[in-house]
Design a protein around this motif. Structure first.
Motif, PDB file in Angstrom:
ATOM      1  N   THR A  61      -1.577 -21.191  -6.569  1.00 31.78           N
ATOM      2  CA  THR A  61      -2.719 -21.740  -5.830  1.00 31.78           C
ATOM      3  C   THR A  61      -2.379 -23.105  -5.235  1.00 31.78           C
ATOM      4  N   THR A  62      -1.629 -23.908  -5.987  1.00 35.56           N
ATOM      5  CA  THR A  62      -1.251 -25.240  -5.496  1.00 35.56           C
ATOM      6  C   THR A  62      -0.393 -25.141  -4.239  1.00 35.56           C
TER       7      THR A  62
ATOM      8  N   GLU B 174     -12.442 -23.613  -1.354  1.00 32.03           N
ATOM      9  CA  GLU B 174     -11.748 -22.356  -1.050  1.00 32.03           C
ATOM     10  C   GLU B 174     -10.631 -22.093  -2.057  1.00 32.03           C
ATOM     11  N   MET B 175      -9.912 -23.150  -2.445  1.00 35.74           N
ATOM     12  CA  MET B 175      -8.774 -22.979  -3.344  1.00 35.74           C
ATOM     13  C   MET B 175      -9.196 -22.562  -4.745  1.00 35.74           C
TER      14      MET B 175
ATOM     15  N   ALA C 193      -5.611 -35.240  -3.198  1.00 31.95           N
ATOM     16  CA  ALA C 193      -6.337 -34.479  -2.183  1.00 31.95           C
ATOM     17  C   ALA C 193      -6.958 -33.214  -2.766  1.00 31.95           C
ATOM     18  N   LEU C 194      -6.319 -32.657  -3.784  1.00 31.34           N
ATOM     19  CA  LEU C 194      -6.762 -31.373  -4.313  1.00 31.34           C
ATOM     20  C   LEU C 194      -6.289 -31.228  -5.752  1.00 31.34           C
ATOM     21  N   THR C 195      -7.180 -30.755  -6.627  1.00 35.94           N
ATOM     22  CA  THR C 195      -6.832 -30.511  -8.023  1.00 35.94           C
ATOM     23  C   THR C 195      -7.208 -29.085  -8.403  1.00 35.94           C
ATOM     24  N   ILE C 196      -6.268 -28.390  -9.011  1.00 31.17           N
ATOM     25  CA  ILE C 196      -6.523 -27.039  -9.506  1.00 31.17           C
ATOM     26  C   ILE C 196      -6.370 -27.075 -11.025  1.00 31.17           C
ATOM     27  N   ASP C 197      -7.458 -26.812 -11.730  1.00 30.15           N
ATOM     28  CA  ASP C 197      -7.385 -26.806 -13.186  1.00 30.15           C
ATOM     29  C   ASP C 197      -8.258 -25.689 -13.757  1.00 30.15           C
TER      30      ASP C 197
END
Length: 220
Positions: free
Chosen positions: A39-40, A196-197, A4-8
């Motif tokens: 952030t996750t 946004e993230m 659903a969401l990846t932060i890298d």
């Protein structure tokens, strides 16, 4: 898992942070995962709230269908995933017992309600301790039906006044789709959350940099 969401971290961010923290041994290895993981955690809450606006479930139940993967010193990627291996109990979709028999539920808030249950396979809401064995109204609540068609099955809403099993007949708990399938309607909301993230990530990263710059050089 359905992502659903990846932060890298992109290359530009990496180079900038590497230059900024050049005089701080271990700064990158500590600061980057910390910013990503913070952030996750925020991302999981944001994703859950986005789904809550569209799916007819309680926020707490939605969060149970969302998993996260943390970044570490060796892998600077954080993920928010939708569980696709377990189906959601039907009781969580606003299920309610109907007086005329059967159970009504609705998966999406704007969608049509559905009714299940008939004379051959009566469907009802009950609280049972061990629904795989027998009726025992002292524990787990769900939407159930008998595993085999029974003409003498108890009517919807039946409760043994003594809370004890009367026939030992086995029950089947009814379930809806997995979170990965049920939450598909919220995909557009998740795209917005991801944008946004990444902004939140930059703020968290800046906070980590500020913290290191305030530390004495050479501190691990």
């Amino acid at each position: 898992m359905a992502k659903a969401l990846t932060i890298d971290v992109n290359q530009a961010q990496f180079r900038a942070l590497k230059n900024t923290l050049a005089g701080f041994p271990g700064g990158l290895a500590r600061g980057m995962p910390a910013a990503i993981n913070k952030t996750t955690r925020s991302g999981k809450t944001k994703v859950a709230r986005g789904i809550f606006g569209l799916i007819n479930m309680k926020l707490g139940d939605i969060k149970k269908g969302i998993d996260t993967k943390k970044a570490n010193r060796n892998k600077w990627i954080g993920e928010v995933n939708l569980i696709d291996t377990k189906r959601i109990p039907l009781i969580q979709f606003g299920a309610r017992q109907l007086k005329r028999g059967g159970v009504k539920y609705k998966i999406t808030r704007g969608g049509a309600a559905q009714t299940i249950g008939d004379d051959v396979f009566p469907v009802f809401i009950a609280t049972v301790k061990n629904h795989k064995a027998h009726y025992d109204y002292d524990g787990h609540e769900g939407v159930f039906r008998t595993k085999k068609p029974r003409t003498d099955a108890h009517p919807p809403g039946w409760k043994d006044p003594k809370g004890k099993p009367s026939s030992g007949r086995k029950l089947l708990e009814l379930k809806g789709p997995s979170p990965a399938v049920a939450f598909q309607e919220a995909r557009p909301a998740m795209v917005k959350v991801e944008r946004e993230m990444h902004q939140v990530f930059m703020r968290n990263l800046s906070s980590q940099v500020d913290r290191f710059l305030k530390e004495p050089k050479g501190k691990n």
